[in-house]
Write a protein that holds these residues in place. Sequence first.
Motif, PDB file in Angstrom:
ATOM      1  N   GLY A 120       0.838  -1.189   0.000  1.00  0.00           N
ATOM      2  CA  GLY A 120       0.000   0.000   0.000  1.00  0.00           C
ATOM      3  C   GLY A 120       0.868   1.232   0.000  1.00  0.00           C
ATOM      4  N   LEU A 121       0.377   2.312  -0.624  1.00  0.00           N
ATOM      5  CA  LEU A 121       1.129   3.565  -0.733  1.00  0.00           C
ATOM      6  C   LEU A 121       0.383   4.699  -0.049  1.00  0.00           C
ATOM      7  N   LEU A 122       1.104   5.447   0.780  1.00  0.00           N
ATOM      8  CA  LEU A 122       0.610   6.682   1.385  1.00  0.00           C
ATOM      9  C   LEU A 122       1.485   7.825   0.883  1.00  0.00           C
ATOM     10  N   LEU A 123       0.863   8.773   0.199  1.00  0.00           N
ATOM     11  CA  LEU A 123       1.583   9.923  -0.368  1.00  0.00           C
ATOM     12  C   LEU A 123       0.990  11.193   0.226  1.00  0.00           C
ATOM     13  N   ALA A 124       1.746  11.854   1.089  1.00  0.00           N
ATOM     14  CA  ALA A 124       1.256  13.029   1.796  1.00  0.00           C
ATOM     15  C   ALA A 124       2.035  14.266   1.375  1.00  0.00           C
ATOM     16  N   ASP A 125       1.311  15.289   0.918  1.00  0.00           N
ATOM     17  CA  ASP A 125       1.904  16.598   0.634  1.00  0.00           C
ATOM     18  C   ASP A 125       3.184  16.455  -0.173  1.00  0.00           C
ATOM     19  N   THR A 126       3.056  15.839  -1.321  1.00  0.00           N
ATOM     20  CA  THR A 126       4.194  15.559  -2.170  1.00  0.00           C
ATOM     21  C   THR A 126       3.807  15.777  -3.617  1.00  0.00           C
ATOM     22  N   SER A 127       4.785  15.653  -4.507  1.00  0.00           N
ATOM     23  CA  SER A 127       4.542  15.860  -5.931  1.00  0.00           C
ATOM     24  C   SER A 127       5.401  14.891  -6.729  1.00  0.00           C
ATOM     25  N   PRO A 128       4.842  14.293  -7.797  1.00  0.00           N
ATOM     26  CA  PRO A 128       5.620  13.359  -8.596  1.00  0.00           C
ATOM     27  C   PRO A 128       6.450  14.027  -9.688  1.00  0.00           C
ATOM     28  N   ALA A 129       6.182  15.277  -9.995  1.00  0.00           N
ATOM     29  CA  ALA A 129       6.794  15.931 -11.153  1.00  0.00           C
ATOM     30  C   ALA A 129       8.242  16.320 -10.882  1.00  0.00           C
ATOM     31  N   VAL A 130       9.015  16.401 -11.956  1.00  0.00           N
ATOM     32  CA  VAL A 130      10.388  16.895 -11.844  1.00  0.00           C
ATOM     33  C   VAL A 130      10.378  18.394 -11.572  1.00  0.00           C
ATOM     34  N   ASP A 131      11.496  18.892 -11.073  1.00  0.00           N
ATOM     35  CA  ASP A 131      11.641  20.328 -10.891  1.00  0.00           C
ATOM     36  C   ASP A 131      11.815  21.033 -12.234  1.00  0.00           C
ATOM     37  N   THR A 132      11.338  22.259 -12.310  1.00  0.00           N
ATOM     38  CA  THR A 132      11.682  23.114 -13.442  1.00  0.00           C
ATOM     39  C   THR A 132      13.157  23.487 -13.351  1.00  0.00           C
ATOM     40  N   GLU A 133      13.685  24.049 -14.413  1.00  0.00           N
ATOM     41  CA  GLU A 133      15.084  24.487 -14.359  1.00  0.00           C
ATOM     42  C   GLU A 133      15.284  25.523 -13.269  1.00  0.00           C
ATOM     43  N   ALA A 134      14.302  26.405 -13.105  1.00  0.00           N
ATOM     44  CA  ALA A 134      14.393  27.397 -12.030  1.00  0.00           C
ATOM     45  C   ALA A 134      14.345  26.725 -10.668  1.00  0.00           C
TER      46      ALA A 134
END
Length: 268
Positions: A120-134
């Motif tokens: 099971g997966l618990l994902l709290a206050d997170t994001s799967p996306a890569v960072d922008t260059e900035a």
Amino acid sequence: MPTARLSNGVHLSYDDHPGPDNTLDLPLVLVHGHPFDRSLWDPQVAAFAGAHRVITFDLRGYGESTARSAPQVADFGDFARDLEALLDHLKIERCALGGVSMGGQIVMDAYARFPDRIAGLLLADTSPAVDTEAGKAFRRETADRLMAEGMKGYADEVLHKMAAPYNPEAAAHVHRMMLAAQPQGAAAALRARAERPDYRPVLPKVTVPSLVIVGRDDTYTPVADAEAMHAALPDSTLSVIERAAHLPNLERPEEFNAAVSAWLARIP
């Protein structure tokens, strides 16, 4: 507080809270974020230990996993590799795995590497996306700043984005953790995190019950990010915690724990 010397040579400090005397009990393993330590999960340990086996640990370079953890992380995947080595050390074949913020990204990285060990997966206050260059540049600049100035200025600036000012006890705990963090470990994690992969392709492949939690007032990973993760996960529930910012597990533990309890009940 035991310390494990892992197969990869890294030392991790951890707490293993026993569950009921039942060999079928599924361990709950919780991964903290940056720049914290395993005490981030104190409210969850208090709520679930005894009914479940609960394992918390300090990531490499954080908390008590600092002095003997050379070298620091160079690749973000090092955190997931450490986690898998800790599961090996504790002889855990499968677990329910949760993380908050950077810890949630480590959880996604772990699922990409060893999905068969995660029930099971618990994902709290997170994001799967890569960072922008900035965003990458900002993480590197922050890493340089931590090495030059230490943690205090950074901790003072970001405190109320981490824990909202209307949650003073949680904010005080968060501030203590940030001030205690070692700049070297925090800086290394920031540099590695800037180059982390995109976890969005992982989410549709998740076959286990998932829980996405977010604080209503989180500005780092807003509700819209959580809604997108919830939509991408095949079997997930979404819980938005009112009057919480980036760390609802500390800010609103009763509401957070209720959502976690319902998620655990869905895991075979």
